[in-house]
Scaffold this motif. Structure first.
Motif, short mmCIF file in Angstrom:
data_model
loop_
_atom_site.label_atom_id
_atom_site.label_comp_id
_atom_site.label_asym_id
_atom_site.label_seq_id
_atom_site.Cartn_x
_atom_site.Cartn_y
_atom_site.Cartn_z
N SER A 1 2.82 -5.32 -2.54
CA SER A 1 2.94 -3.87 -2.43
C SER A 1 3.93 -3.55 -1.34
CB SER A 1 1.60 -3.25 -2.04
OG SER A 1 0.65 -3.49 -3.03
N ASP B 1 1.15 2.56 -0.28
CA ASP B 1 1.35 1.13 -0.50
C ASP B 1 1.48 0.76 -1.98
OD1 ASP B 1 1.02 0.95 2.25
OD2 ASP B 1 -1.02 0.17 2.15
N PRO B 2 2.51 1.30 -2.66
CA PRO B 2 2.58 1.05 -4.12
C PRO B 2 2.92 -0.39 -4.49
CG PRO B 2 4.59 2.10 -3.36
CD PRO B 2 3.66 2.07 -2.17
N LEU B 3 2.37 -0.83 -5.61
CA LEU B 3 2.70 -2.13 -6.19
C LEU B 3 4.19 -2.11 -6.56
CD1 LEU B 3 1.34 -4.77 -7.32
CD2 LEU B 3 1.17 -3.57 -9.49
#
Ligand code: TMP
Length: 236
Positions: free
Chosen positions: A121, A129-131
């Motif tokens: 992430s 906290d995006p993938l």
């Protein structure tokens, strides 16, 4: 070694400069958050437990040839580490489905995965906290292709070492999050903590959760679970 001004305060730790530019002191806190700070609390004794547990696990990983930032544990809640710049990546390995993978793609919690899943992430609270994937990381300048390849290979090796280590202590390693940093000389080191805050640990016999999910899911028995994990990690 002199502890100088604070460089950074995160959710669970503070980082201080020292009189040596190549060394930092990390101080572990009892503060606990979940859901990107949506839920806040403290877990009594957590800072001491996570500091000690990380110290023991890092020493064990170093003995298996993994390069880490740890120099030594200094006190109950402080450790001396090599100064690194952390890659803004939360590097995750999953052996059994739980948490966000179950929510995101519907694999039921507890499903043993046919092979470990490596993912990362983008460590940035503003975006939750995006993938992301390798291409994002390279294009965004977070890491080079070679650095990602090294991080992936090292992380999967760490997974094998940790799985065995915890299995010997009656614990099933469900998943974990680690971080890596780079020294001024360009060396990539394992950094940050390995603790019940950053791993999912299930008792191998009963399936009981021995990690921060007890806090995230309001299950109670949090301090006891952390203590129990410290005891097992310290078992020879
Ligand atoms: P997840 O299922 O919520 O994606 O979490 C996977 C693993 O990573 C789990 O052991 C908890 C850990 N983790 C952190 O240490 N910090 C984080 O910010 C997140 C989202 C997960």
């Amino acid at each position: 070694m002199q502890k100088l001004e604070q460089l950074y305060e995160g959710k669970a730790k503070k980082v201080f400069k020292t009189d040596d530019d190549n060394l930092y002191i990390i101080e572990y806190k009892d503060d606990a958050t979940a859901g990107n700070g949506a839920k806040k609390g403290t877990i009594a004794g957590k800072g001491v437990i996570n500091n000690k547990m990380t110290g023991m696990i890092y020493d064990m990983l170093a003995a298996h040839g993994i390069k880490t930032h740890l120099v030594k544990v200094l006190s109950d809640n402080e450790q001396l580490v090599k100064a690194v710049t952390i890659f803004p990546l939360e590097v995750i390995v999953r052996n059994t489905a739980a948490g966000s993978i179950s929510k995101r793609v519907g694999i039921p919690e507890g499903t043993v995965l046919s092979e470990p899943i490596f993912e990362f992430s983008y460590k940035n609270d503003d975006y939750d906290d995006p993938l992301i994937n390798d291409d994002y990381a390279v294009v965004m300048g977070l890491a080079t292709r070679d650095e990602i390849a090294y991080i992936r290979q090292t992380t999967l090796k760490i997974n094998e070492i940790l799985k065995d280590f915890f299995a010997q202590r009656g614990v099933n390693l469900i998943d974990f999050k680690i971080e890596f940093g780079k020294t001024a000389d360009g060396e990539i080191l394992l950094a940050d903590e390995i603790s019940p805050d950053t791993c999912r640990f299930w008792d191998a016999k009963t399936g009981e959760k021995l990690d921060k999910d007890r806090f995230r899911r309001d299950m109670g028995g949090i301090e006891e679970a952390y203590q129990e994990m410290l005891r097992r990690v310290g078992d020879k």
